[in-house]
Every structure is written in structure tokens, then in C-alpha cells.
Design an enzyme around this catalytic site. Structure first.
Site, PDB file in Angstrom:
ATOM      1  N   GLY A 174       0.738  -1.261  -0.086  1.00 11.78           N
ATOM      2  CA  GLY A 174      -0.043  -0.040   0.037  1.00 11.78           C
ATOM      3  C   GLY A 174       0.810   1.191  -0.079  1.00 11.78           C
ATOM      4  O   GLY A 174       0.401   2.313  -0.761  1.00 11.78           O
ATOM      5  N   THR A 175       2.052   1.084   0.794  1.00 15.57           N
ATOM      6  CA  THR A 175       2.858   2.452   0.684  1.00 15.57           C
ATOM      7  C   THR A 175       3.452   2.672  -0.655  1.00 15.57           C
ATOM      8  O   THR A 175       3.323   3.820  -1.147  1.00 15.57           O
ATOM      9  CB  THR A 175       4.123   2.020   1.755  1.00 15.57           C
ATOM     10  OG1 THR A 175       3.595   1.685   3.109  1.00 15.57           O
ATOM     11  CG2 THR A 175       5.239   3.052   1.714  1.00 15.57           C
ATOM     12  N   ASN A 227      -6.815   4.127   9.975  1.00 12.93           N
ATOM     13  CA  ASN A 227      -6.232   2.982  10.517  1.00 12.93           C
ATOM     14  C   ASN A 227      -6.196   2.966  11.906  1.00 12.93           C
ATOM     15  O   ASN A 227      -5.972   1.711  12.636  1.00 12.93           O
ATOM     16  CB  ASN A 227      -4.753   2.530   9.790  1.00 12.93           C
ATOM     17  CG  ASN A 227      -3.868   3.644   9.698  1.00 12.93           C
ATOM     18  OD1 ASN A 227      -4.308   4.693   9.351  1.00 12.93           O
ATOM     19  ND2 ASN A 227      -2.654   3.675  10.569  1.00 12.93           N
ATOM     20  N   GLN A 285      -7.409  -0.010   4.528  1.00 18.41           N
ATOM     21  CA  GLN A 285      -8.088  -0.487   5.595  1.00 18.41           C
ATOM     22  C   GLN A 285      -9.428  -1.083   4.975  1.00 18.41           C
ATOM     23  O   GLN A 285      -9.916  -1.888   5.998  1.00 18.41           O
ATOM     24  CB  GLN A 285      -8.274   0.596   6.721  1.00 18.41           C
ATOM     25  CG  GLN A 285      -6.914   0.725   7.384  1.00 18.41           C
ATOM     26  CD  GLN A 285      -6.256  -0.498   8.289  1.00 18.41           C
ATOM     27  OE1 GLN A 285      -7.064  -1.509   8.561  1.00 18.41           O
ATOM     28  NE2 GLN A 285      -5.023  -0.722   8.551  1.00 18.41           N
ATOM     29  N   SER A 335      -3.976  -3.117  -0.172  1.00 22.31           N
ATOM     30  CA  SER A 335      -2.844  -3.914   0.269  1.00 22.31           C
ATOM     31  C   SER A 335      -3.295  -5.194   0.719  1.00 22.31           C
ATOM     32  O   SER A 335      -3.877  -5.183   1.554  1.00 22.31           O
ATOM     33  CB  SER A 335      -2.014  -3.138   1.525  1.00 22.31           C
ATOM     34  OG  SER A 335      -1.005  -3.976   2.232  1.00 22.31           O
ATOM     35  N   THR A 342      10.064  -7.395 -12.159  1.00 15.81           N
ATOM     36  CA  THR A 342       9.379  -8.595 -12.329  1.00 15.81           C
ATOM     37  C   THR A 342       8.245  -9.099 -11.397  1.00 15.81           C
ATOM     38  O   THR A 342       8.729  -8.599 -10.087  1.00 15.81           O
ATOM     39  CB  THR A 342      10.371  -9.967 -12.164  1.00 15.81           C
ATOM     40  OG1 THR A 342      11.525  -9.771 -13.108  1.00 15.81           O
ATOM     41  CG2 THR A 342       9.754 -11.295 -12.400  1.00 15.81           C
ATOM     42  N   CYS A 385       2.871   1.609  13.400  1.00 18.79           N
ATOM     43  CA  CYS A 385       4.218   2.202  13.326  1.00 18.79           C
ATOM     44  C   CYS A 385       4.327   3.010  14.675  1.00 18.79           C
ATOM     45  O   CYS A 385       5.289   3.272  15.273  1.00 18.79           O
ATOM     46  CB  CYS A 385       3.953   3.266  12.309  1.00 18.79           C
ATOM     47  SG  CYS A 385       2.985   2.933  10.869  1.00 18.79           S
TER      48      CYS A 385
HETATM   49  N1  PLP Z   1      -2.501   2.984   4.273  1.00 16.06           N
HETATM   50  C1  PLP Z   1      -3.223   2.649   5.557  1.00 16.06           C
HETATM   51  C2  PLP Z   1      -4.454   3.398   5.856  1.00 16.06           C
HETATM   52  C3  PLP Z   1      -2.603   1.868   6.203  1.00 16.06           C
HETATM   53  O1  PLP Z   1      -3.094   1.107   7.285  1.00 16.06           O
HETATM   54  C4  PLP Z   1      -1.295   1.069   5.888  1.00 16.06           C
HETATM   55  C5  PLP Z   1      -0.695   0.169   6.782  1.00 16.06           C
HETATM   56  O2  PLP Z   1      -0.868  -0.009   7.817  1.00 16.06           O
HETATM   57  C6  PLP Z   1      -0.844   1.408   4.642  1.00 16.06           C
HETATM   58  C7  PLP Z   1      -1.283   2.506   4.044  1.00 16.06           C
HETATM   59  C8  PLP Z   1       0.720   0.776   4.266  1.00 16.06           C
HETATM   60  O3  PLP Z   1       0.456  -0.351   3.630  1.00 16.06           O
HETATM   61  P1  PLP Z   1       1.527  -1.318   3.690  1.00 16.06           P
HETATM   62  O4  PLP Z   1       1.746  -1.799   4.780  1.00 16.06           O
HETATM   63  O5  PLP Z   1       0.912  -2.534   2.776  1.00 16.06           O
HETATM   64  O6  PLP Z   1       2.548  -0.577   2.930  1.00 16.06           O
END
Ligand code: PLP
Length: 377
Positions: A71-72, A152, A180, A200, A238, A329
Site C-alpha cells: 500500500g505504501t 487505520n 483498511q 494492500s 518482475t 508504526c
Molecule cells: N495506508 C493505510 C491506511 C494503512 O493502514 C497502511 C498500513 O498500515 C498503509 C497505507 C501501508 O500499507 P502497507 O503495509 O501495505 O505498506
């Protein structure tokens, strides 16, 4: 001692059947999907089948889904590409976005000629639509709005349909971080005005290290990660074939069981809120109580200061209960997170604690949790 996992918003345990699908993919899909021989073609076919299945769930076109490593990465791609390629000069985010949006926006503001505006939220984490509309009425700068679907840490659901309408009316691009919610709430990109959406795999019982980005076909972007021409030139490298197949399988499972599983978790959440309010009246609910306004997997409570509240998460951990102080985090960190600050819960030494559930949890586990909380209050 039985372990109780209440940190599903950090990562939802992978489904056994997804593990099997991944193991089988690792064994059988050996070719590089870019190779033209039969091994390559088989791997490519598995990726395209997964893309098709994910696109169908979101009511997107197949060509609008791009796989990312998480997701990041999806969030980074949107913000950077919107500025570099779509002439965005202003990014509006909420004050409770995930660090992958917030820190990316700050970095962009520091290094490029782009204005970043942070929208305040109310004490439950909802963005103010009147302020947003006022900002959008000043049209001199091309704007990207990046507002998450559900938060989140506290679970607040933002009115993305209305935000999408506002963006359409004022010709702004709209990105929603739906990390989420994908797999937990239905999402139809054909009826909501969304330009970009991030998701994600590990948040909906799929594998970690794989995600996807929906890019509306009006906003095709060039690569953020450059190299080969994978992902139709949008994301080089890849492909993580087994991860993609596993993620698509997990999403299929979530859609197949969404009604029954979400009703079960909603009920569990009501039970948790009810038990805490009856047995621990000093602990306050931070999240919205209604699952119309709050994602049903997330419940955040405020625990007032006491000699034990400081070590609450550690004591719960020792008691076999895994929870989090907001987001993964910030768990273990002394400082309250930016989300807790933004909703004004950072004024004394109390602690906010997030319990995030899935259909794998039970009422007995909630009883155990409440018992433990009574001990550590
Ligand atoms: N965005 C939200 C709202 C999240 O809760 C998270 C992960 O906690 C992310 C983005 C990041 O996702 P990923 O862990 O797949 O990088």
C-alpha cells in the site's frame, strides 16, 4: 495461555487456503511472466486472471489495476506521479492520513513547487466538507485530494462518495487510500468519482509485500519505478506472481463471505463496546460507535492516566493479548500519534489503544480482554 490477536488492522492473519494457493504458485509458476515461452505465458496468465478477478470486485476495468509491492508504494506512486506527470500543484490531505501519504506529501512540499494543505478533522476524525469545498473553489491550481477511506487508528470512515462528487464538480483529482477497507467494505469505482485507489494484500488476509493501485483510465500515468515494461509500463520489476495470485484469492474469499463475516465482526465489536462501557466505565470510546461511521474491524479506546495505563500494552502483551497503541508504526512509541493529536486526545498522560478484530476472533476472547483490562486499569 491462549494468544489473542487483536491487531488485524496492522496485519490480518493470512488464510490457510491462501497459503496453499501461494505454495502451489511458488511450485508451479516458475517462469518469468515477461518470457514468451510456455512457462512465462503460464505465469502471465495467472497474473492476468488475478487482475481480472480484482477488477471485477471493484467494478474497474482490467487495464485500471496495477500491482505494487504494498500500500505504501501505491500511495507514493499516486502523489509523485500526480505532481510529475499530471501537473498537480496543490495536494490536499487530511490531518490523519497514513504516514505513506503524509510523509510523501511533506517531502513533495519541501522539494518541489507544490502546496500541501492539511485539512483539519473533528474530534471523531471526520473531515470538514465545507472547508474542503471552500478550498476547491479557489481553482487556480490543479489539485489532488488524498483522503483515506477509513482511518487505520480510529476507524473513521470518510464520505468518499461526496468527496468524489466535489472533486468532479471542481475538476480535482481524487485519491483514496483504501488500504483498511478493501476486502471489508464493498467499493464500486464505477459509481464513485475516484481517480486513484490504493490497497494492500495483508490487510484482508492475503500475503504481505503485495498491493495494488487502481488508476482510472482518464489518468494514465508513466512509471514511478522505472525499468522494464511490466505492468503495461506503469510499474517496472518482475512481478511477485505468487503474491499476486494469493492476494487475488484472499480478496475473492472476502467478497464471497463479506455479508456473513462483516455481520459477525460488527456483532463482536458491539459486544466489546458494551462490555467495556459496563465493566470499565472510566475507559472511553474514541471511535464512532456506529459502524456506519467507523470501520467495523477497528475500535479505539482512551484509557485515562493511572500508574498502570502507561504499561498497558506491555501488560496486555504479557497476558497474551496483542493490540496496538494506534497504528503499528506508533505502537511502543512514547509520543501519541499524529492521529491522536489531530482529534485532541493528546492532552494528558492517558493512552489510546486500538483493538482491531477479524472473523477469526470470538466473544470468549473479548471476555478475556475485558478481564485483563480490569486487572491493568
Ligand atoms: N495506508 C493505510 C491506511 C494503512 O493502514 C497502511 C498500513 O498500515 C498503509 C497505507 C501501508 O500499507 P502497507 O503495509 O501495505 O505498506
Amino acid at each position: 495461555m491462549k494468544s489473542i490477536y487483536l491487531d488485524n488492522a496492522a496485519s490480518a492473519p493470512i488464510l490457510e487456503e491462501v497459503v496453499d494457493v501461494i505454495a502451489e504458485s511458488l511450485r508451479s509458476l516458475n517462469g518469468n511472466p515477461s518470457s514468451t515461452h510456455k512457462y512465462g505465458r503460464t505465469a502471465r496468465a495467472a497474473i492476468e486472471q488475478s487482475r481480472k478477478s480484482i477488477a471485477q470486485h471493484l467494478n474497474a476495468s482490467i487495464g485500471e489495476i496495477f500491482f505494487t509491492s504494498c500500500g505504501t508504494e501505491a500511495n507514493n506512486t499516486v502523489l509523485n506521479c500526480a505532481v510529475d506527470q499530471l501537473d498537480v500543484e496543490r495536494i490536499i490531505i487530511s490531518s490523519i492520513e497514513h504516514p505513506s501519504v503524509r510523509n510523501t506529501a511533506s517531502f513533495i512540499a519541501k522539494h518541489r513547487d507544490v502546496e500541501v494543505v492539511e485539512l483539519r478533522v473533528n474530534q471523531s476524525g471526520r473531515v470538514d466538507l465545507d472547508i474542503l469545498e471552500d478550498l476547491l473553489r479557489t481553482p487556480e491550481k490543479k489539485t489532488l485530494i488524498s483522503i483515506m477511506h477509513a482511518n487505520n487508528e480510529i476507524g473513521t470512515i470518510q464520505p468518499i462518495e461526496t468527496i468524489g462528487e466535489l472533486c468532479k464538480e471542481h475538476q480535482a483529482l481524487f485519491h483514496t487510500d483504501a488500504v483498511q477497507t478493501v476486502g471489508h467494505l464493498p467499493c464500486d469505482v464505477s459509481t464513485t468519482n475516484i481517480s486513484f485507489l490504493s490497497a494492500s494484500g495483508h490487510k484482508f488476509h492475503g500475503p504481505k509485500g503485495i498491493g495494488f493501485l487502481y488508476v482510472n483510465s482518464d489518468n494514465i500515468i508513466e512509471p514511478y519505478i522505472r525499468g522494464g515494461s511490466q505492468e503495461r509500463n506503469v510499474r517496472a520489476g518482475t512481478e511477485n506472481v505468487a503474491g499476486i495470485v494469493g492476494m487475488a484469492h484472499a480478496l475473492q474469499y472476502c467478497y464471497d463471505h463479506m455479508n456473513e463475516k462483516s455481520a459477525y465482526v460488527r456483532d463482536l465489536r458491539s459486544y466489546l463496546i458494551e462490555q467495556v462501557s459496563e465493566q470499565l466505565p472510566q475507559i472511553q470510546l474514541v471511535s464512532y460507535s456506529s459502524t456506519e461511521d467507523c470501520l467495523y474491524t477497528i475500535t479505539n479506546f482512551y484509557v485515562p492516566p493511572s500508574d498502570k495505563s502507561d504499561l498497558l500494552l506491555m501488560n496486555l502483551d504479557i497476558a497474551g493479548i496483542s493490540a496496538s497503541g494506534g497504528s503499528a508504526c506508533s505502537s511502543g512509541a512514547e509520543k501519541p500519534s499524529h492521529v491522536i493529536e489531530a482529534i485532541g486526545r493528546d492532552s494528558d498522560d492517558g493512552k489510546c489503544v486500538r483493538f482491531s478484530m477479524s472473523f477469526m476472533n470470538t466473544k470468549e476472547e473479548i471476555d478475556q480482554l475485558v478481564k485483563a483490562l480490569k486487572k491493568f486499569k
